[in-house]
Write an enzyme that holds these catalytic residues in place. Structure first.
Site, PDB file in Angstrom:
ATOM      1  N   ILE A 259      -3.102   9.577  -0.806  1.00 47.16           N
ATOM      2  CA  ILE A 259      -2.247   8.513  -1.311  1.00 47.16           C
ATOM      3  C   ILE A 259      -2.180   8.754  -2.811  1.00 47.16           C
ATOM      4  CG2 ILE A 259      -1.935   6.050  -1.749  1.00 47.16           C
ATOM      5  CD1 ILE A 259      -3.397   5.432   0.793  1.00 47.16           C
TER       6      ILE A 259
ATOM      7  N   VAL B 216       0.186   7.775  -6.417  1.00 47.67           N
ATOM      8  CA  VAL B 216       1.258   7.005  -7.045  1.00 47.67           C
ATOM      9  C   VAL B 216       1.437   7.518  -8.467  1.00 47.67           C
ATOM     10  CG1 VAL B 216       2.016   4.709  -7.785  1.00 47.67           C
ATOM     11  CG2 VAL B 216       0.776   4.986  -5.621  1.00 47.67           C
TER      12      VAL B 216
ATOM     13  N   ARG C 243       1.610  -1.597  -9.454  1.00 49.98           N
ATOM     14  CA  ARG C 243       2.813  -2.358  -9.120  1.00 49.98           C
ATOM     15  C   ARG C 243       2.968  -2.532  -7.612  1.00 49.98           C
ATOM     16  NH1 ARG C 243       7.769   0.100 -12.170  1.00 49.98           N
ATOM     17  NH2 ARG C 243       6.561   1.905 -12.808  1.00 49.98           N
TER      18      ARG C 243
ATOM     19  N   GLY D 217       0.920   1.722  -4.117  1.00 56.79           N
ATOM     20  CA  GLY D 217      -0.174   2.243  -3.303  1.00 56.79           C
ATOM     21  C   GLY D 217      -0.481   1.351  -2.120  1.00 56.79           C
ATOM     22  N   ARG D 218      -0.398   0.049  -2.340  1.00 55.62           N
ATOM     23  CA  ARG D 218      -0.637  -0.928  -1.268  1.00 55.62           C
ATOM     24  C   ARG D 218       0.398  -0.765  -0.150  1.00 55.62           C
ATOM     25  NH1 ARG D 218      -3.770  -5.476  -1.428  1.00 55.62           N
ATOM     26  NH2 ARG D 218      -4.294  -5.040  -3.585  1.00 55.62           N
TER      27      ARG D 218
ATOM     28  N   GLU E 278     -11.380  10.007   2.313  1.00 58.58           N
ATOM     29  CA  GLU E 278     -12.305  10.416   1.267  1.00 58.58           C
ATOM     30  C   GLU E 278     -11.685  10.016  -0.061  1.00 58.58           C
ATOM     31  OE1 GLU E 278     -13.291  14.147   4.070  1.00 58.58           O
ATOM     32  OE2 GLU E 278     -11.427  13.781   3.005  1.00 58.58           O
TER      33      GLU E 278
ATOM     34  N   TYR F 236      -9.099   0.088  -1.063  1.00 63.07           N
ATOM     35  CA  TYR F 236      -9.454   0.377   0.317  1.00 63.07           C
ATOM     36  C   TYR F 236     -10.368  -0.706   0.893  1.00 63.07           C
ATOM     37  CZ  TYR F 236      -7.592   4.963  -0.947  1.00 63.07           C
ATOM     38  OH  TYR F 236      -6.790   5.979  -1.389  1.00 63.07           O
TER      39      TYR F 236
END
Length: 160
Positions: free
Chosen positions: A74, A76, A83, A86-87, A108, A120
């Site tokens: 992931i 960004v 902002r 990532g969510r 990881e 996370y």
């Protein structure tokens, strides 16, 4: 929150994500071949784009349900962080894990990336171990985190 749209990660996105990789991960960045390999293997990848179609971030999921799936990455773009991008990407990967009926989702994360670990944790990931020297060439340890699927109650061994 930035207006974000998720689209399937395609080969033509590779050139757009490489500068993000270089900026965020330096010597440990993925190569174009690594992205090509992920796409060729049919792994679940999404790109977050803004209203103009500019790439804000990307994320991928691989694995062999029903056992476990792994968040491959992931990332960004630095100027789009904090902002909600990532969510949104993480929620998409977790939704895909659920669609695949994966029992566990693992990832990881660098032991020194506290912001990612907090994100996370808010989604139910818990630390289960450490991979010493996982990230090379920096020799940084990786924290392994796992999130187990919610029981659905409709499996053959569920008695209620």
């Amino acid at each position: 929150m930035t207006a974000v749209r998720l689209v399937p990660f395609r080969w033509w996105h590779i050139d757009d994500v490489l500068p993000i990789e270089a900026d965020l991960f330096g010597a440990e960045q993925w190569s174009p071949a690594m992205f090509w390999n992920e796409l060729a293997n049919g792994h679940h990848y999404r790109v977050a784009v803004d209203g103009d179609g500019a790439v804000l971030g990307y994320a991928g999921l691989a694995g062999a349900p029903p056992d476990e799936v792994w968040v491959q990455n992931i990332a960004v773009r630095r100027d789009a962080q904090r902002r909600g991008v990532g969510r949104v990407l993480l929620e998409e990967l977790l939704a895909e894990a659920a669609r695949r009926d994966a029992r566990s989702t693992l990832l990881e994360v660098a032991v020194d990336n506290a912001a990612a670990q907090r994100l996370y944790a808010t989604y139910g990931f818990e630390p289960i171990g450490v991979r010493r020297g996982y990230y090379q060439p920096s020799n940084t340890d990786a924290l392994v985190m796992r999130r187990d699927a919610e029981p659905t109650g409709d499996g053959p061994h569920d008695h209620g």
